[in-house]
Write a protein that holds these residues in place. Structure first.
Motif, PDB file in Angstrom:
ATOM      1  N   GLU A   1      30.869  25.426  -3.515  1.00  0.00           N
ATOM      2  CA  GLU A   1      30.446  25.795  -2.164  1.00  0.00           C
ATOM      3  C   GLU A   1      30.332  27.313  -2.058  1.00  0.00           C
ATOM      4  OE1 GLU A   1      31.754  25.088   2.510  1.00  0.00           O
ATOM      5  OE2 GLU A   1      32.928  24.217   0.868  1.00  0.00           O
ATOM      6  N   ASP A   2      29.146  27.778  -1.687  1.00  0.00           N
ATOM      7  CA  ASP A   2      28.877  29.227  -1.620  1.00  0.00           C
ATOM      8  C   ASP A   2      29.181  29.917  -2.943  1.00  0.00           C
ATOM      9  OD1 ASP A   2      28.092  29.096   1.082  1.00  0.00           O
ATOM     10  OD2 ASP A   2      30.183  29.245   1.735  1.00  0.00           O
TER      11      ASP A   2
ATOM     12  N   ALA B   1      27.118  33.176  -3.815  1.00  0.00           N
ATOM     13  CA  ALA B   1      27.556  34.328  -3.013  1.00  0.00           C
ATOM     14  C   ALA B   1      28.910  34.840  -3.490  1.00  0.00           C
ATOM     15  CB  ALA B   1      27.622  33.941  -1.537  1.00  0.00           C
TER      16      ALA B   1
ATOM     17  N   SER C   1      25.026  41.522  -3.825  1.00  0.00           N
ATOM     18  CA  SER C   1      24.894  40.511  -2.781  1.00  0.00           C
ATOM     19  C   SER C   1      23.626  39.710  -3.030  1.00  0.00           C
ATOM     20  CB  SER C   1      24.852  41.155  -1.392  1.00  0.00           C
ATOM     21  OG  SER C   1      23.789  42.083  -1.302  1.00  0.00           O
TER      22      SER C   1
END
Length: 232
Positions: A217-218, A221, A230
């Motif tokens: 999840e994510d 990032a 980023s």
């Protein structure tokens, strides 16, 4: 309700992708998968691969990731197979055997759309992978890709991709998502390997069940954040 059989929360941490050290039992005998980073072979390595195929039933498969599967091996052929491959430089680190998944264009830097040489970047990723004991824990499905700008190495969804741009710099792509990183050829391989280490660190924080970056999840990032960049 039907649940996915391969959901990260259900499966074991280690996947069952075949390798050249631990063989996979198939219907026609043992199967070995020989990793060929960048799909590159010297003439001597091609002859060694032919000797490896001769240990089995004489059949070999070319996989979609440009690796070679040797089929129909006797159950006790693992030791001889490893010796043949090691002598030709096709098994530089038995511990990292299944982690050496580095995809590149088969005509790297020779396509009309190519803007950069990639062979040296692929070789440096492989060298750095094998030099880092921690990266032996990478799942056999975890994939690096190095693209020369032609897009030919991007058919597979790579966990970590380096994509050459017209300015001569490589962009870093994580699970299909571009980051703000712009890297010269000397720094590109180091960034890719650092991203793999960051994936393992993130995976350890998620019960260690993910085989691919996109399953966290994510995850893209989080890995980008660990690298100090980023997502675009």
């Amino acid at each position: 309700m039907v649940r996915a059989l391969c959901a990260p929360t259900q499966r074991p941490p280690a996947d069952r992708c075949p390798g050249a050290v631990v063989l996979h039992a198939a219907a026609d005998g043992a199967l070995a998968r020989v990793r060929l980073p960048g799909g590159r072979l010297s003439a001597a390595q091609l002859r060694a691969l032919a000797r490896a195929v001769a240990l089995g039933n004489g059949l070999a498969d070319l996989t979609s990731r440009a690796n070679v599967q040797v089929r129909g091996l006797p159950s006790g052929a693992g030791g001889e197979l490893a010796r043949v491959l090691s002598a030709a430089g096709l098994l530089p680190s038995p511990a990292h055997d299944r982690a050496r998944n580095v995809l590149a264009s088969p005509v790297a830097a020779r396509h009309p759309r190519a803007v950069a040489e990639t062979d040296a970047v692929v070789a440096e990723i492989d060298r750095r992978l094998c030099a880092d004991a921690a990266l032996a824990a990478l799942p056999g499905r975890f994939l690096f890709a190095v693209d020369d700008g032609s897009g030919l190495a991007l058919d597979h969804a790579a966990d970590v991709a380096l994509v050459a741009g017209a300015d001569g710099a490589f962009g870093l792509v994580l699970a299909g998502l571009w980051t703000t990183a712009r890297l010269d050829a000397d720094a590109a391989a180091g960034a890719a390997v650092a991203a793999a280490r960051a994936f393992l660190a993130e995976r350890d924080g998620h019960a260690g069940r993910a085989w691919r970056l996109a399953e966290l999840e994510d995850g893209a990032a989080a890995v980008a954040g660990r690298l100090g960049v980023s997502l675009v």
